[in-house]
Every structure is written in C-alpha cells, then in structure tokens.
Design a protein around this motif. Structure first.
Motif, short mmCIF file in Angstrom:
data_model
loop_
_atom_site.label_atom_id
_atom_site.label_comp_id
_atom_site.label_asym_id
_atom_site.label_seq_id
_atom_site.Cartn_x
_atom_site.Cartn_y
_atom_site.Cartn_z
N LEU A 121 0.84 -1.20 0.00
CA LEU A 121 0.00 0.00 0.00
C LEU A 121 0.88 1.24 0.00
N TYR A 122 0.80 1.98 -1.09
CA TYR A 122 1.57 3.21 -1.26
C TYR A 122 0.82 4.38 -0.62
N PRO A 123 1.48 5.54 -0.47
CA PRO A 123 0.82 6.68 0.18
C PRO A 123 -0.50 7.12 -0.47
N ASN A 124 -0.70 6.86 -1.74
CA ASN A 124 -1.97 7.26 -2.35
C ASN A 124 -3.02 6.14 -2.31
N ASP A 125 -2.71 5.05 -1.61
CA ASP A 125 -3.66 3.95 -1.45
C ASP A 125 -4.34 4.05 -0.09
N LEU A 126 -5.63 4.32 -0.12
CA LEU A 126 -6.41 4.31 1.12
C LEU A 126 -6.63 2.85 1.51
N HIS A 127 -6.57 2.58 2.80
CA HIS A 127 -6.82 1.23 3.27
C HIS A 127 -7.50 1.26 4.63
N CYS A 128 -8.37 0.31 4.80
CA CYS A 128 -9.16 0.19 6.03
C CYS A 128 -9.00 -1.25 6.51
N PRO A 129 -7.93 -1.53 7.27
CA PRO A 129 -7.61 -2.91 7.63
C PRO A 129 -8.41 -3.42 8.83
N GLY A 130 -8.35 -4.75 8.98
CA GLY A 130 -8.82 -5.38 10.22
C GLY A 130 -10.30 -5.64 10.33
N MET A 131 -11.04 -5.57 9.24
CA MET A 131 -12.48 -5.80 9.33
C MET A 131 -12.79 -7.29 9.28
N LYS A 132 -13.86 -7.66 9.94
CA LYS A 132 -14.23 -9.08 10.03
C LYS A 132 -14.74 -9.62 8.70
N CYS A 133 -14.56 -10.93 8.54
CA CYS A 133 -15.14 -11.70 7.43
C CYS A 133 -16.26 -12.53 8.06
N GLY A 134 -17.46 -12.06 8.03
CA GLY A 134 -18.55 -12.78 8.67
C GLY A 134 -18.53 -12.56 10.18
N GLU A 135 -17.79 -13.40 10.89
CA GLU A 135 -17.69 -13.30 12.35
C GLU A 135 -16.37 -12.63 12.75
N ASN A 136 -16.36 -11.99 13.92
CA ASN A 136 -15.12 -11.47 14.47
C ASN A 136 -14.22 -12.66 14.80
N SER A 137 -12.95 -12.58 14.41
CA SER A 137 -12.05 -13.70 14.64
C SER A 137 -10.62 -13.19 14.85
N LYS A 138 -9.78 -14.08 15.37
CA LYS A 138 -8.39 -13.73 15.66
C LYS A 138 -7.58 -13.68 14.37
N VAL A 139 -6.76 -12.64 14.25
CA VAL A 139 -5.88 -12.45 13.09
C VAL A 139 -4.47 -12.19 13.62
N LYS A 140 -3.50 -12.84 13.01
CA LYS A 140 -2.09 -12.50 13.26
C LYS A 140 -1.57 -11.93 11.96
N LYS A 141 -1.01 -10.73 12.05
CA LYS A 141 -0.60 -10.00 10.85
C LYS A 141 0.77 -9.40 11.05
N LEU A 142 1.49 -9.28 9.94
CA LEU A 142 2.73 -8.55 9.90
C LEU A 142 2.50 -7.28 9.10
N VAL A 143 2.84 -6.14 9.67
CA VAL A 143 2.82 -4.88 8.94
C VAL A 143 4.26 -4.40 8.84
N VAL A 144 4.72 -4.23 7.60
CA VAL A 144 6.08 -3.72 7.38
C VAL A 144 5.95 -2.27 6.94
N LYS A 145 6.63 -1.39 7.67
CA LYS A 145 6.66 0.03 7.37
C LYS A 145 7.95 0.33 6.60
N ILE A 146 7.81 0.81 5.37
CA ILE A 146 8.95 1.06 4.50
C ILE A 146 9.03 2.56 4.25
N ARG A 147 10.11 3.17 4.72
CA ARG A 147 10.30 4.61 4.52
C ARG A 147 10.55 4.87 3.03
N ILE A 148 9.83 5.90 2.50
CA ILE A 148 10.04 6.23 1.09
C ILE A 148 11.03 7.38 0.95
#
Length: 148
Positions: A121-148
């Motif tokens: 996701l680049y700076p001009n990409d809006l994103h709305c992460p973490g929303m449920k798929c049907g039911e609320n459930s546990k998610v393990k995620k890696l977010v990598v922050k890359i300086r431009i």
C-alpha cells in the motif's frame, strides 16, 4: 497497490530495494512463531510489526493513508476484510503527522485477505484494515513500514 500471495513475491522484485528486503523477510521468517512486537529489518527504513487482534466490525474500522511510508500488510494466520481505495480528492478528518497517518471517512471497497496474502500500500492507497469476514475472529498479521 499490489495484492497477491507471498509465493508470487518474485513478480515484484525490483519495485524498490526496501520492498525487496521486506518481501524477503516475509518469505524467510517463521512468522507463525515470531513474537508480537517490532523488528528492524533495515534500521528505521524497514520495520516489521507483528500484531494479533480480533477483527473489527466495519463501522469500527478506520480508513487511512500514510505520507512517508509504504505499508506491506501480510496475513500470518486468520483472515480479514480490508477496505481499499485510491486517494484522489478525499479530505482527511484527522491527520497525525508524528504517527505518519491520516484518517478518512470509510467509503472503501472491501477485499478479503487470507493467510499467506499480502498488500503493498503506497501513500496514495487508502486502506481500512482489520475488518471481520462474517464473524469477528483472531488475526495474526505482519505490517512492514517502509520509509520512502
């Protein structure tokens, strides 16, 4: 914006050396057994953040963008819906420069991300992460922050 499975990472080699480092880290690290926390991949230029959470109801999720970083969001386990959009003339309702984030009204299009999938996701990409798929459930995620 790029959305794909990690086994296709070779298709994105050369986008930037920092993106290459991030995708390499994702593919070569045992992320299932990596502790929650923050890890330097390339000093402050490429930082990995391992997180776990319960997916949210769409009305509780926040659409965002960044100014100084590219995000790579990789699903280690679980699944989530991520709202996606392109920043055009939307006006943020909140800007926090010291955290490199702006928040916008959520008018994004949801896309399902499952285990083994990533989004660049680049700076001009809006994103709305973490929303449920049907039911609320546990998610393990890696977010990598890359300086431009």
């Amino acid at each position: 914006m790029v959305i794909d499975k990690i086994e296709n990472q070779h298709l994105y080699v050369g986008l930037s050396s920092r993106i290459d480092k991030a995708l390499n880290y994702i593919s070569k690290t045992d992320l299932v057994n990596t502790e929650i926390g923050k890890y330097e991949i390339d000093g402050q230029n490429v930082i990995a953040i391992v997180q776990e959470y319960i997916s949210k109801n769409p009305e509780d999720a926040k659409q965002e963008s960044h100014f100084e970083h590219i995000d790579i969001q990789y699903i280690i386990s679980g699944e989530e819906m991520m709202g996606l959009g392109i920043l055009t003339n939307q006006v943020p309702h909140t800007v926090i420069h010291e955290k490199d984030v702006a928040f916008y009204p959520n008018d994004s299009t949801p896309f399902k991300l499952e285990k083994g999938m990533f989004a660049i996701l680049y700076p001009n990409d809006l994103h709305c992460p973490g929303m449920k798929c049907g039911e609320n459930s546990k998610v393990k995620k890696l977010v990598v922050k890359i300086r431009i």
